[in-house]
Every structure is written in C-alpha cells, then in structure tokens.
Design a protein around this motif. Sequence first.
Motif, PDB file in Angstrom:
ATOM      1  N   HIS A  80     -26.079 -28.261  13.239  1.00 19.21           N
ATOM      2  CA  HIS A  80     -25.117 -28.850  14.166  1.00 19.21           C
ATOM      3  C   HIS A  80     -23.733 -28.214  13.997  1.00 19.21           C
ATOM      4  N   GLU A  81     -23.373 -27.826  12.772  1.00 18.78           N
ATOM      5  CA  GLU A  81     -22.103 -27.123  12.554  1.00 18.78           C
ATOM      6  C   GLU A  81     -22.096 -25.786  13.289  1.00 18.78           C
ATOM      7  N   ALA A 108     -19.657 -21.017  20.800  1.00 15.45           N
ATOM      8  CA  ALA A 108     -19.560 -21.429  22.198  1.00 15.45           C
ATOM      9  C   ALA A 108     -20.580 -20.660  23.031  1.00 15.45           C
ATOM     10  N   GLN A 164     -23.867 -24.987  15.911  1.00 13.41           N
ATOM     11  CA  GLN A 164     -23.797 -25.253  17.346  1.00 13.41           C
ATOM     12  C   GLN A 164     -22.372 -25.564  17.781  1.00 13.41           C
ATOM     13  N   ASN A 165     -21.635 -26.297  16.951  1.00 14.51           N
ATOM     14  CA  ASN A 165     -20.246 -26.615  17.288  1.00 14.51           C
ATOM     15  C   ASN A 165     -19.333 -25.402  17.170  1.00 14.51           C
ATOM     16  N   GLN A 166     -19.657 -24.484  16.231  1.00 13.36           N
ATOM     17  CA  GLN A 166     -18.823 -23.308  16.007  1.00 13.36           C
ATOM     18  C   GLN A 166     -19.008 -22.262  17.096  1.00 13.36           C
ATOM     19  N   SER A 215     -27.659 -22.238  22.113  1.00 11.04           N
ATOM     20  CA  SER A 215     -28.370 -22.250  20.825  1.00 11.04           C
ATOM     21  C   SER A 215     -29.579 -23.157  20.921  1.00 11.04           C
ATOM     22  N   LYS A 271     -27.582 -30.673   9.325  1.00  8.08           N
ATOM     23  CA  LYS A 271     -26.123 -30.708   9.354  1.00  8.08           C
ATOM     24  C   LYS A 271     -25.560 -29.308   9.595  1.00  8.08           C
TER      25      LYS A 271
END
Length: 333
Positions: free
Chosen positions: A265-266, A272, A268-270, A275, A262
């Motif tokens: 994935h956070e 840009a 990776q979303n944060q 990764s 989790k």
Amino acid sequence: MIFEKIKTIPTSEELLDKAYKRAVRTMAGKTIDGPNTRCEANEAMLLTAANIISDNLASINKMFPSFDNISPFYYDLADILIGVDDLKKSLNNVKWASDKIHSLSREYVGKIRTNKQNPDKQRKEAFGRMSSIVDSINKDLLLLGEARNALRKLPDVREEPTVIVAGYPNVGKSSFVKSVTNATPEVASYPFTTKGILIGHMEKKGIRYQIIDTPGLLDRPMSERNEIELQAITALRRLDAIVLILIDPSESCGYNIDDQLKLAHEIQNQFAIPSIIVANKADRDEFKKPDEIEDIISTMTGEGIDELIEKLIGMLPKPEPKYDEMPPLRDSF
C-alpha cells in the motif's frame, strides 16, 4: 546506453603532462641551426601542445549527451547523482577553455612569426597561459570524471512499456522476471543500492515489454529509505510503466503478510502510476490468499502466469504504432 561512450576524463595535471610531453617529442631528432628553424621548432611545439589540450577538451563535450534532449528518466537520474545544472556549467567551462586555448595558440604563433628574436620566450609564455587556463577548470574536470563514473553505472533502461516488480525480498520477484522473459535477464548495477537490478524483456504481438526488478529500492518500507532512494523511485515514474507488487501469503519469504501488505500500500501511494498486488507461491501448502487479493500465481509451477501477463499488458499504456506497422492507405477506407 547513452552514457557508455564517455571515456575517462583526465585531470588538469594529466592533460598538461600529456600535451607537453608530446610537444617535446615533436622535436626529437631535429636539428636547430638558425633563427628560422628555432622559430619553426617553437611553433611546432606550441601547436602540438595546444591542439592536444583543445581537442581533448572538445571531445569531452562531445562524449556527454545533450541534457536538454535525453529522456526524462535519465535526466532525473543524472540530476539526482550529480546535478544537471552543475554538469552543464562544467561542460560550458570546458568548452570555453578549449576555444580559449585554440585562440591563444594562434595568437602566439603570430607573435613567434613576427618576432623571431626570442621564440623560446613566446612559446614558454604561451605554455604558462595555457597551463593557467587548464588549471582553472580542474574542478570541472574532476566533477565530470565523477559524473562519468556514476552515469556509466546506470542500467540500460529503455523507453518502452515497462513492468516494475516490487515487494519484499524472497517473494519471487526475480523468479517472475526470469519466467516471463525470453532470455536470461541482464543484471545491471544501480548507483542507489548495493544490489544490481534485474532487467528482462518479453515480446507479445510484435511489441517488446521491459520487466524490471529493483531490489534495494522497492523491497522495504518507505520510512527506511534515504532521500536519494526516494528520488530514484520518483525517477522510475518517468517510464511508461506499471508496478507489479508481489506478496507471499505463505510467509516462507520470512516476512509476515501484514507487513507485506503495508509495503504494497505504501508503494501504491508513492507511485502515481497503475499498480496491482498479486499473491505468489500458490503451490505451497501454507499459502492462504488474503481476501483483498484477486490474482494468484506460482512462479514455481507457472500457475496464473499467462493470465497475469495478459492483465499487465492491458494495464500498460498502448505504444504508438510505427509507420511500417500501419495498414496501407487504401485499406483504411
């Protein structure tokens, strides 16, 4: 590092005390036996004090780098810590005070030379005006002093291809940095966390790469971070970097694999930026690779490390060739 040369910033009281004490010492042992020597004495005291104040203020401006020319990474960090607009304003105020005192001293030297009847009065009046000017920028000096102390704590992060290592504590981030770098990595303080960051370097085919482990910034869920930490993470995106997210499927780190994924994935979303999620501790009996993970390593045995390094290098932006590394012109045809 660009902020290392910034020396201690004095307060207005400290600066005035230094200047006036030095001015008094210029007259030690000298005999004043007439109007001319009295004028010369007051002129010397005035110029000594004014030059010390003006020169010290001017040197403060020179010690700070131009915030219009520093790297975006350090610009963002300075803006987070202090506020670049506030820094520029205070530096401009200090420059104004330096120029004003320089001009004021010349004005009063002229008055002393013109009116030789009361040079003590002219010198004291000049000292009073100089004191008012310096006192008016005390808030600026205090802000610059705070900035100096904060900026000097920033790590020496260079503008070169960078791997930022992320993941929960004890998943092997520091072990990875140490295993792939040529020397003992530097542990640098970081103003956004109580822990130091680990900075190592490796060189492949003449290109130097920077490996950074940032404990306290990228080792817990985004929801647990304060605003400054989130801004600091954003600043890291200014680097030519990729993010290596390590997980520990053996769960010997103390965190279950679902929470680790989790967090991955956070992150990776944060960010840009490119990764990759990699499973570490393949040497442990309880290791079980998650289905979604392709790459596995062991920082303990070295398994998969070389292959991972090649993959990371392939993901990094290609540095521009230096002129002395380019082939001769005749070989280009």
